[in-house]
Design an enzyme around this catalytic site. Structure first.
Site, mmCIF file in Angstrom:
data_model
loop_
_atom_site.group_PDB
_atom_site.id
_atom_site.type_symbol
_atom_site.label_atom_id
_atom_site.label_comp_id
_atom_site.label_asym_id
_atom_site.label_seq_id
_atom_site.Cartn_x
_atom_site.Cartn_y
_atom_site.Cartn_z
ATOM 1 N N LYS A 112 0.836 -1.218 0.000
ATOM 2 C CA LYS A 112 0.000 0.000 0.000
ATOM 3 C C LYS A 112 0.856 1.248 0.000
ATOM 4 O O LYS A 112 0.466 2.257 -0.580
ATOM 5 C CB LYS A 112 -0.969 -0.010 1.191
ATOM 6 C CG LYS A 112 -2.050 -1.060 1.001
ATOM 7 C CD LYS A 112 -3.415 -0.612 1.461
ATOM 8 C CE LYS A 112 -4.472 -1.584 0.958
ATOM 9 N NZ LYS A 112 -5.768 -1.433 1.545
ATOM 10 N N LYS A 194 -4.569 -9.902 -6.989
ATOM 11 C CA LYS A 194 -5.898 -10.204 -6.442
ATOM 12 C C LYS A 194 -6.934 -9.189 -6.953
ATOM 13 O O LYS A 194 -6.586 -8.041 -7.248
ATOM 14 C CB LYS A 194 -5.879 -10.244 -4.914
ATOM 15 C CG LYS A 194 -5.910 -8.920 -4.229
ATOM 16 C CD LYS A 194 -6.341 -9.092 -2.765
ATOM 17 C CE LYS A 194 -6.519 -7.708 -2.165
ATOM 18 N NZ LYS A 194 -7.339 -7.627 -1.012
ATOM 19 N N LYS A 197 -11.248 -3.882 -4.958
ATOM 20 C CA LYS A 197 -12.305 -2.901 -5.246
ATOM 21 C C LYS A 197 -11.741 -1.534 -5.598
ATOM 22 O O LYS A 197 -12.462 -0.685 -6.088
ATOM 23 C CB LYS A 197 -13.320 -2.837 -4.100
ATOM 24 C CG LYS A 197 -12.765 -2.508 -2.729
ATOM 25 C CD LYS A 197 -13.906 -2.342 -1.747
ATOM 26 C CE LYS A 197 -13.720 -3.044 -0.437
ATOM 27 N NZ LYS A 197 -12.517 -2.715 0.326
HETATM 28 N N1 AQP Z 1 -9.722 -10.839 -4.161
HETATM 29 C C1 AQP Z 1 -10.053 -11.361 -2.994
HETATM 30 N N2 AQP Z 1 -10.144 -12.687 -2.852
HETATM 31 C C2 AQP Z 1 -10.507 -13.225 -1.672
HETATM 32 N N3 AQP Z 1 -10.790 -12.514 -0.575
HETATM 33 C C3 AQP Z 1 -10.711 -11.184 -0.662
HETATM 34 N N4 AQP Z 1 -10.922 -10.201 0.225
HETATM 35 C C4 AQP Z 1 -10.735 -9.008 -0.377
HETATM 36 N N5 AQP Z 1 -10.385 -9.193 -1.664
HETATM 37 C C5 AQP Z 1 -10.347 -10.525 -1.869
HETATM 38 C C6 AQP Z 1 -11.288 -10.431 1.609
HETATM 39 O O1 AQP Z 1 -12.393 -9.621 1.944
HETATM 40 C C7 AQP Z 1 -12.278 -9.157 3.275
HETATM 41 C C8 AQP Z 1 -12.489 -7.688 3.351
HETATM 42 O O2 AQP Z 1 -11.557 -6.990 2.594
HETATM 43 P P1 AQP Z 1 -11.470 -5.402 2.667
HETATM 44 O O3 AQP Z 1 -12.529 -4.794 1.869
HETATM 45 O O4 AQP Z 1 -11.407 -4.957 4.060
HETATM 46 O O5 AQP Z 1 -10.079 -5.014 2.109
HETATM 47 P P2 AQP Z 1 -9.060 -5.580 1.119
HETATM 48 O O6 AQP Z 1 -8.670 -6.968 1.461
HETATM 49 O O7 AQP Z 1 -7.971 -4.558 1.100
HETATM 50 O O8 AQP Z 1 -9.847 -5.596 -0.260
HETATM 51 P P3 AQP Z 1 -9.646 -4.729 -1.542
HETATM 52 O O9 AQP Z 1 -10.731 -5.070 -2.475
HETATM 53 O O10 AQP Z 1 -8.255 -4.868 -2.070
HETATM 54 O O11 AQP Z 1 -9.903 -3.284 -1.000
HETATM 55 P P4 AQP Z 1 -9.049 -1.988 -1.127
HETATM 56 O O12 AQP Z 1 -8.838 -1.840 -2.599
HETATM 57 O O13 AQP Z 1 -9.907 -0.938 -0.534
HETATM 58 O O14 AQP Z 1 -7.788 -2.215 -0.369
HETATM 59 C C9 AQP Z 1 -10.921 -9.616 3.791
HETATM 60 O O15 AQP Z 1 -11.131 -10.769 4.606
HETATM 61 C C10 AQP Z 1 -10.186 -9.975 2.547
HETATM 62 O O16 AQP Z 1 -9.236 -10.991 2.746
#
Ligand code: AQP
Length: 330
Positions: A112, A194, A197
């Site tokens: 990040k 991965k 969002k």
């Molecule tokens: N691609 C993924 N595959 C499986 N699990 C996922 N999770 C997120 N993306 C995937 C799981 O969802 C939970 C909540 O995630 P989050 O929204 O708190 O943050 P994140 O993991 O940082 O997801 P993003 O989509 O990448 O968000 P941003 O872009 O805002 O950082 C967690 O349990 C995560 O493992």
């Protein structure tokens, strides 16, 4: 007493299939067996700059999607992290037990801080300690996390053991819950990454709010690999393997049956079928979500009730922790 599970998502954008298969769907299955606490982690979200009005709106969007996905607010505690200030109070105490080196080793911090080089703030660095506080304040037994959060949970376990060792037994040392399949859903455009969002390339991500046409179109354009066989091979064919995983998760068909079904037929009909399976899954979810989201008064009632339950538990733990730490009781 049932064992406790806790998890949360950041309201940084609409939720994706990654959050659905990696987290939400498992939560709804676990909430009957466990005492579930599910939060929207708005405090975590501001480690990356957010627009206040969007953050406010998205927090309620995520609450609505939790409910649409099957979280039952009369069975589980559904709340917003910033409504329970005890998380931050415990975070300070845990921060004083965490070494600089431990936070520096977190791969998500490294990722990040390179993605947001203009805003490498201290919150981004200490984020895993807040996550530890989120979990330990409720003495959670189980934390359903994706592969990417495993390292943070390890830190949580270490901090729980450290506090228990220094001050006497206080915290439950939580265990990870990692689903066997679907633990990591990959980007539709760069399958080595991965699905996220916040990916600036919208074609890479399937949002749970996408229309049927958007789903079909994103699947049609999903990156596959050279060759034309539908064979699961994560290392050499990450694109098609990710689609096989999605198809498996959406239809429950086994990987072997999927390979047989599309044997010799090429990628195009396979992608078409994955698109249809995902439309069948997402379409009813989206409709339910839109209905729930349109009633803000009810959403506010749900999070108020959740905050009250959560604070009651959090206060109890914090009182104990303050006492053991040596703070004078008021
Ligand atoms: N691609 C993924 N595959 C499986 N699990 C996922 N999770 C997120 N993306 C995937 C799981 O969802 C939970 C909540 O995630 P989050 O929204 O708190 O943050 P994140 O993991 O940082 O997801 P993003 O989509 O990448 O968000 P941003 O872009 O805002 O950082 C967690 O349990 C995560 O493992």
């Amino acid at each position: 007493m049932k064992p406790t599970i806790l998890s949360g998502m950041q309201p940084t954008n609409d939720l994706t299939l990654g959050q659905y298969f990696g987290a939400l769907r498992n939560w709804t299955e676990l909430q009957r067996e466990y005492n579930g606490l599910f939060c929207v982690v708005d405090l975590h979200a501001i480690t990356v700059r957010q627009e206040p009005a969007k953050l406010r709106r998205r927090t309620l969007d995520v609450v609505a999607m939790y409910l649409a996905g099957g979280i039952d607010a009369s069975v589980s505690t559904l709340f917003v992290q910033s409504h329970v200030p005890e998380h931050c109070q415990l975070q300070w105490i845990l921060s004083c037990l965490t070494s600089f080196g431990e936070c520096s080793r977190m791969t998500q911090f490294k990722d990040k801080s390179s993605q947001h080089a203009d805003n490498v703030n201290v919150g981004l660095f200490t984020y895993p300690i807040l996550m530890a506080a989120d979990i330990l304040i409720y003495n959670a037994d189980l934390v359903p996390v994706g592969e990417d959060q495993k390292q943070h949970l390890e830190l949580t376990r270490n901090l729980a053991e450290r506090f228990n060792h220094i001050y006497s037994d206080t915290f439950t040392v939580p265990e990870p819950f990692i689903p066997k399949v679907g633990a990591k859903i990959m980007s539709l455009q760069e399958p080595e990454k991965k699905m996220s969002k916040s990916d600036p390339n919208e074609r890479a991500t399937l949002f749970l709010t996408d229309t049927d046409d958007q789903i079909r179109s994103k699947l049609r354009r999903a990156v596959t690999d050279s060759g034309s066989e539908v064979i699961y091979d994560q290392e050499h064919r990450p694109g098609v393997s990710n689609l096989i995983t999605l198809y498996h998760l959406a239809t429950n068909k086994s990987v072997a049956d999927i390979e047989k079904e599309f044997d010799g037929r090429g990628y195009a009909p396979f992608k078409e079928a994955v698109g249809e399976a995902l439309v069948d899954l997402i379409s009813p979810l989206r409709q339910k979500y839109l209905e729930i989201r349109s009633d803000e008064e009810s959403l506010n009632k749900v999070i108020k009730m959740g905050a009250e339950h959560a604070r009651e538990r959090a206060r109890r733990t914090l009182r104990k922790v303050y006492k053991k730490t040596g703070f004078v009781e008021l």
